[in-house]
Motif scaffolding. Structure first.
Motif, PDB file in Angstrom:
ATOM      1  N   TYR A   1      86.199 -16.215  -4.005  1.00  0.00           N
ATOM      2  CA  TYR A   1      86.008 -16.679  -5.377  1.00  0.00           C
ATOM      3  C   TYR A   1      84.538 -16.973  -5.706  1.00  0.00           C
ATOM      4  O   TYR A   1      84.156 -17.001  -6.866  1.00  0.00           O
ATOM      5  CB  TYR A   1      86.838 -17.949  -5.601  1.00  0.00           C
ATOM      6  CG  TYR A   1      88.305 -17.746  -5.329  1.00  0.00           C
ATOM      7  CD1 TYR A   1      89.135 -17.163  -6.285  1.00  0.00           C
ATOM      8  CD2 TYR A   1      88.864 -18.108  -4.106  1.00  0.00           C
ATOM      9  CE1 TYR A   1      90.486 -16.959  -6.042  1.00  0.00           C
ATOM     10  CE2 TYR A   1      90.214 -17.910  -3.844  1.00  0.00           C
ATOM     11  CZ  TYR A   1      91.020 -17.330  -4.813  1.00  0.00           C
ATOM     12  OH  TYR A   1      92.355 -17.124  -4.562  1.00  0.00           O
ATOM     13  N   MET A   2      83.740 -17.201  -4.664  1.00  0.00           N
ATOM     14  CA  MET A   2      82.330 -17.500  -4.866  1.00  0.00           C
ATOM     15  C   MET A   2      81.518 -16.851  -3.745  1.00  0.00           C
ATOM     16  O   MET A   2      81.060 -17.518  -2.811  1.00  0.00           O
ATOM     17  CB  MET A   2      82.095 -19.018  -4.871  1.00  0.00           C
ATOM     18  CG  MET A   2      80.717 -19.455  -5.337  1.00  0.00           C
ATOM     19  SD  MET A   2      80.533 -21.261  -5.213  1.00  0.00           S
ATOM     20  CE  MET A   2      81.798 -21.804  -6.361  1.00  0.00           C
ATOM     21  N   PRO A   3      81.324 -15.536  -3.820  1.00  0.00           N
ATOM     22  CA  PRO A   3      80.612 -14.818  -2.759  1.00  0.00           C
ATOM     23  C   PRO A   3      79.180 -15.321  -2.591  1.00  0.00           C
ATOM     24  O   PRO A   3      78.525 -15.687  -3.564  1.00  0.00           O
ATOM     25  CB  PRO A   3      80.619 -13.361  -3.246  1.00  0.00           C
ATOM     26  CG  PRO A   3      81.710 -13.297  -4.256  1.00  0.00           C
ATOM     27  CD  PRO A   3      81.769 -14.639  -4.899  1.00  0.00           C
ATOM     28  N   MET A   4      78.735 -15.345  -1.348  1.00  0.00           N
ATOM     29  CA  MET A   4      77.370 -15.765  -1.067  1.00  0.00           C
ATOM     30  C   MET A   4      76.395 -14.697  -1.562  1.00  0.00           C
ATOM     31  O   MET A   4      76.577 -13.514  -1.287  1.00  0.00           O
ATOM     32  CB  MET A   4      77.187 -15.982   0.439  1.00  0.00           C
ATOM     33  CG  MET A   4      75.848 -16.609   0.813  1.00  0.00           C
ATOM     34  SD  MET A   4      75.700 -16.912   2.607  1.00  0.00           S
ATOM     35  CE  MET A   4      76.964 -18.184   2.833  1.00  0.00           C
ATOM     36  N   PRO A   5      75.357 -15.095  -2.313  1.00  0.00           N
ATOM     37  CA  PRO A   5      74.375 -14.126  -2.819  1.00  0.00           C
ATOM     38  C   PRO A   5      73.710 -13.345  -1.688  1.00  0.00           C
ATOM     39  O   PRO A   5      73.537 -13.857  -0.584  1.00  0.00           O
ATOM     40  CB  PRO A   5      73.358 -15.009  -3.552  1.00  0.00           C
ATOM     41  CG  PRO A   5      74.099 -16.255  -3.883  1.00  0.00           C
ATOM     42  CD  PRO A   5      75.064 -16.466  -2.761  1.00  0.00           C
ATOM     43  N   GLU A   6      73.331 -12.107  -1.964  1.00  0.00           N
ATOM     44  CA  GLU A   6      72.750 -11.231  -0.951  1.00  0.00           C
ATOM     45  C   GLU A   6      71.467 -11.804  -0.376  1.00  0.00           C
ATOM     46  O   GLU A   6      71.206 -11.697   0.822  1.00  0.00           O
ATOM     47  CB  GLU A   6      72.475  -9.851  -1.566  1.00  0.00           C
ATOM     48  CG  GLU A   6      72.053  -8.801  -0.553  1.00  0.00           C
ATOM     49  CD  GLU A   6      73.142  -8.474   0.447  1.00  0.00           C
ATOM     50  OE1 GLU A   6      72.812  -8.050   1.571  1.00  0.00           O
ATOM     51  OE2 GLU A   6      74.337  -8.644   0.111  1.00  0.00           O
ATOM     52  N   ASN A   7      70.633 -12.429  -1.236  1.00  0.00           N
ATOM     53  CA  ASN A   7      69.372 -12.980  -0.737  1.00  0.00           C
ATOM     54  C   ASN A   7      69.604 -14.147   0.224  1.00  0.00           C
ATOM     55  O   ASN A   7      68.845 -14.363   1.158  1.00  0.00           O
ATOM     56  CB  ASN A   7      68.477 -13.427  -1.896  1.00  0.00           C
ATOM     57  CG  ASN A   7      69.110 -14.538  -2.723  1.00  0.00           C
ATOM     58  OD1 ASN A   7      70.336 -14.642  -2.815  1.00  0.00           O
ATOM     59  ND2 ASN A   7      68.294 -15.377  -3.330  1.00  0.00           N
ATOM     60  N   MET A   8      70.701 -14.891   0.012  1.00  0.00           N
ATOM     61  CA  MET A   8      71.029 -15.995   0.923  1.00  0.00           C
ATOM     62  C   MET A   8      71.520 -15.444   2.258  1.00  0.00           C
ATOM     63  O   MET A   8      71.195 -15.988   3.325  1.00  0.00           O
ATOM     64  CB  MET A   8      72.097 -16.892   0.304  1.00  0.00           C
ATOM     65  CG  MET A   8      72.430 -18.124   1.128  1.00  0.00           C
ATOM     66  SD  MET A   8      73.633 -19.213   0.314  1.00  0.00           S
ATOM     67  CE  MET A   8      72.667 -19.756  -1.096  1.00  0.00           C
ATOM     68  N   VAL A   9      72.294 -14.369   2.208  1.00  0.00           N
ATOM     69  CA  VAL A   9      72.775 -13.731   3.429  1.00  0.00           C
ATOM     70  C   VAL A   9      71.603 -13.223   4.260  1.00  0.00           C
ATOM     71  O   VAL A   9      71.551 -13.402   5.478  1.00  0.00           O
ATOM     72  CB  VAL A   9      73.730 -12.561   3.099  1.00  0.00           C
ATOM     73  CG1 VAL A   9      74.122 -11.813   4.376  1.00  0.00           C
ATOM     74  CG2 VAL A   9      74.971 -13.075   2.393  1.00  0.00           C
ATOM     75  N   LYS A  10      70.636 -12.593   3.578  1.00  0.00           N
ATOM     76  CA  LYS A  10      69.452 -12.081   4.279  1.00  0.00           C
ATOM     77  C   LYS A  10      68.616 -13.217   4.849  1.00  0.00           C
ATOM     78  O   LYS A  10      68.058 -13.101   5.953  1.00  0.00           O
ATOM     79  CB  LYS A  10      68.611 -11.241   3.330  1.00  0.00           C
ATOM     80  CG  LYS A  10      69.267  -9.926   2.913  1.00  0.00           C
ATOM     81  CD  LYS A  10      68.373  -9.136   1.972  1.00  0.00           C
ATOM     82  CE  LYS A  10      69.032  -7.810   1.583  1.00  0.00           C
ATOM     83  NZ  LYS A  10      68.187  -7.038   0.636  1.00  0.00           N
ATOM     84  N   GLY A  11      68.524 -14.335   4.121  1.00  0.00           N
ATOM     85  CA  GLY A  11      67.757 -15.477   4.598  1.00  0.00           C
ATOM     86  C   GLY A  11      68.357 -16.072   5.857  1.00  0.00           C
ATOM     87  O   GLY A  11      67.645 -16.411   6.809  1.00  0.00           O
ATOM     88  N   LEU A  12      69.698 -16.189   5.880  1.00  0.00           N
ATOM     89  CA  LEU A  12      70.371 -16.705   7.069  1.00  0.00           C
ATOM     90  C   LEU A  12      70.220 -15.750   8.245  1.00  0.00           C
ATOM     91  O   LEU A  12      70.083 -16.166   9.395  1.00  0.00           O
ATOM     92  CB  LEU A  12      71.856 -16.937   6.768  1.00  0.00           C
ATOM     93  CG  LEU A  12      72.190 -18.112   5.832  1.00  0.00           C
ATOM     94  CD1 LEU A  12      73.672 -18.107   5.499  1.00  0.00           C
ATOM     95  CD2 LEU A  12      71.792 -19.429   6.463  1.00  0.00           C
TER      96      LEU A  12
END
Length: 277
Positions: A103-114
């Motif tokens: 319902y609230m997918p993690m943004p792509e930039n946050m995924v890349k940051g992690l």
């Protein structure tokens, strides 16, 4: 208080001010540090913006470090229970994370940051740096703040332990400043708060925190053998959660771990009762 006498915990107002101050430091300096270099920046954030303020405030407030931070060896049974309870809580947190992502997918930039946190240069030194940044530093510094200073302040107010677990867990989830990870991190916060509160030792929650972060680092970094964990299976878990049998095993192990935690009394301080509320 008599001159020279030390307190057992920070006053709640001081612990709240400490948490607020740390939040401001994270917003203004933590993001800056991690923008310069993700791993070294995280290390600087944990030790300079969490560890140092916690130790400084406790020292200036004339509070006993051992009691306020629960720096005492736990029963060995509680350590074993923490070992088994951690992966169980992680499975349940994984379900919350996969549900929230629908319902609230993690943004792509946050995924890349992690993902940058788990990067290494292929050397032993690079692996150790990443592991220290991701697993060891948060396990020590964040636990001293939440399961140390804040938890002892709430406990001193004689709040029921369920209330303490809920409050500290929610604060821990909010501390990570990510609505996309709030549910799963809060779930883990509940688990670690229970461990420290019941065992009367911060070492159980530090162990649990290190196992959780360290396991995530080994999984995401691809350091586990392919016969044990396959990348495509990890992607399915992230989207759909764990299979029913893993969930059943996690719940069963969690219940057994709580039983052991409750059955074995913690080692009391010399001037305190064994009953740990």
């Amino acid at each position: 208080s008599k001159k020279g006498e030390k307190y057992d915990a920070l006053p709640p107002s001081v612990s709240i001010a400490l948490l607020g101050g740390v939040f401001l430091l994270l917003l203004y300096f933590g993001t800056y540090f991690q923008g310069l270099h993700m791993q070294w920046g995280l290390i600087a954030t944990e030790w300079l913006l969490l560890f140092v303020p916690v130790v400084a405030v406790i020292y200036v407030s004339r509070v006993d470090f051992v009691k306020a931070l629960s720096l005492r060896l736990p029963r060995w049974q509680h350590l074993v229970a923490a070992l088994f309870m951690t992966p169980s809580a992680l499975v349940l947190a994984g379900h919350l994370s996969s549900w929230q992502n629908k319902y609230m997918p993690m943004p792509e930039n946050m995924v890349k940051g992690l993902a940058k946190l788990f990067e290494t240069d292929g050397t032993v030194a690079g692996f150790c740096l990443a592991f220290f940044a991701v697993a060891i530093s948060p396990a020590v510094c964040e636990e001293l703040l939440f399961r140390g200073a804040i938890m002892s302040a709430l406990r001193k107010r004689r709040l029921h332990r369920i209330g303490i677990i809920i409050i500290v867990g929610i604060l821990f989830g909010a501390f990570h400043l990510s609505v996309h990870r709030f549910l799963s991190v809060t779930m883990l916060g509940f688990s670690m708060t229970y461990l420290a509160l019941r065992s009367r030792s911060i070492y159980t929650s530090i162990l649990s925190h290190a196992l959780n972060n360290g396991g995530g680092f080994l999984l995401a970094g691809g350091f586990l053998p392919t016969w044990l964990v396959k990348v495509d299976k990890l992607e399915v878990l992230a989207k759909e959660g764990f299979p029913w049998w893993a969930t059943l095993l996690a719940v069963t192990t969690l219940v057994a771990s709580v039983y052991v935690m409750e059955k074995v009394e913690p080692v009391p301080f010399e001037d305190e009762e064994t009953n740990s509320n």
